[in-house]
Design a protein around this motif. Structure first.
Motif, PDB file in Angstrom:
ATOM      1  N   GLU A 122      -6.715   4.118  -7.699  1.00 61.56           N
ATOM      2  CA  GLU A 122      -7.707   3.414  -8.525  1.00 61.56           C
ATOM      3  C   GLU A 122      -7.565   3.707 -10.011  1.00 61.56           C
ATOM      4  N   GLU A 123      -6.914   4.806 -10.348  1.00 62.51           N
ATOM      5  CA  GLU A 123      -6.700   5.148 -11.751  1.00 62.51           C
ATOM      6  C   GLU A 123      -5.512   4.389 -12.333  1.00 62.51           C
ATOM      7  N   ILE A 124      -4.721   3.763 -11.478  1.00 62.54           N
ATOM      8  CA  ILE A 124      -3.551   3.007 -11.921  1.00 62.54           C
ATOM      9  C   ILE A 124      -3.774   1.510 -11.772  1.00 62.54           C
ATOM     10  N   PHE A 125      -4.346   1.121 -10.625  1.00 62.27           N
ATOM     11  CA  PHE A 125      -4.511  -0.300 -10.309  1.00 62.27           C
ATOM     12  C   PHE A 125      -5.977  -0.698 -10.342  1.00 62.27           C
ATOM     13  N   ASP A 126      -6.244  -1.900 -10.873  1.00 62.58           N
ATOM     14  CA  ASP A 126      -7.606  -2.413 -10.955  1.00 62.58           C
ATOM     15  C   ASP A 126      -7.617  -3.816 -10.334  1.00 62.58           C
ATOM     16  N   ASP A 127      -8.286  -3.948  -9.194  1.00 64.39           N
ATOM     17  CA  ASP A 127      -8.330  -5.255  -8.521  1.00 64.39           C
ATOM     18  C   ASP A 127      -9.440  -6.147  -9.065  1.00 64.39           C
ATOM     19  N   GLY A 128     -10.223  -5.635 -10.036  1.00 70.29           N
ATOM     20  CA  GLY A 128     -11.287  -6.436 -10.641  1.00 70.29           C
ATOM     21  C   GLY A 128     -12.537  -6.509  -9.812  1.00 70.29           C
TER      22      GLY A 128
ATOM     23  N   LEU B 126       0.816  -1.210   0.000  1.00 71.45           N
ATOM     24  CA  LEU B 126       0.000   0.000   0.000  1.00 71.45           C
ATOM     25  C   LEU B 126       0.854   1.266   0.000  1.00 71.45           C
ATOM     26  N   PRO B 127       1.911   1.337   0.823  1.00 75.78           N
ATOM     27  CA  PRO B 127       2.763   2.542   0.751  1.00 75.78           C
ATOM     28  C   PRO B 127       3.382   2.747  -0.630  1.00 75.78           C
ATOM     29  N   LEU B 128       3.793   1.666  -1.294  1.00 76.79           N
ATOM     30  CA  LEU B 128       4.365   1.801  -2.635  1.00 76.79           C
ATOM     31  C   LEU B 128       3.293   2.217  -3.634  1.00 76.79           C
ATOM     32  N   ALA B 129       2.094   1.687  -3.502  1.00 73.69           N
ATOM     33  CA  ALA B 129       0.996   2.086  -4.400  1.00 73.69           C
ATOM     34  C   ALA B 129       0.713   3.579  -4.264  1.00 73.69           C
ATOM     35  N   PHE B 130       0.725   4.090  -3.027  1.00 76.95           N
ATOM     36  CA  PHE B 130       0.527   5.523  -2.825  1.00 76.95           C
ATOM     37  C   PHE B 130       1.671   6.321  -3.444  1.00 76.95           C
ATOM     38  N   LYS B 131       2.886   5.828  -3.304  1.00 74.61           N
ATOM     39  CA  LYS B 131       4.058   6.508  -3.870  1.00 74.61           C
ATOM     40  C   LYS B 131       3.948   6.564  -5.397  1.00 74.61           C
TER      41      LYS B 131
ATOM     42  N   PHE C 234       2.748   9.780 -10.377  1.00 70.32           N
ATOM     43  CA  PHE C 234       2.023  10.000 -11.627  1.00 70.32           C
ATOM     44  C   PHE C 234       0.867  10.991 -11.480  1.00 70.32           C
ATOM     45  N   GLU C 235       0.705  11.527 -10.268  1.00 77.18           N
ATOM     46  CA  GLU C 235      -0.358  12.506  -9.983  1.00 77.18           C
ATOM     47  C   GLU C 235      -1.733  11.960 -10.332  1.00 77.18           C
TER      48      GLU C 235
END
Length: 69
Positions: free
Chosen positions: A57-63, A42-47, A52-53
């Motif tokens: 949710e605009e980058i990752f899609d868990d389906g 989660l910290p890396l996902a936020f980073k 990418f500003e």
């Protein structure tokens, strides 16, 4: 988990190594995330989202699309 990381990286003409350097992870880690072999913490996902500003949710899609906002 599906993601747009490869597309976003390519739009900026960054190598996997360059993106890894910006995030403080290895090129191999970037490759594993891009190919869906590894989900970021989660910290890396936020980073990544901050870099990418975009929202996570605009980058990752868990389906998990149940129609709720």
């Amino acid at each position: 988990m599906k993601n747009r990381l490869k597309v976003l990286r390519a739009e900026r003409d960054w190598s996997q190594a360059e993106l890894g350097g910006r995030l403080g992870v290895s090129r191999q880690a970037v490759n594993a995330i891009e190919t869906g072999k590894h989900d970021p913490s989660l910290p890396l996902a936020f980073k990544i989202a901050r870099l990418f500003e975009l929202r996570i949710e605009e980058i990752f899609d868990d389906g998990d699309h149940d129609g709720r906002a």
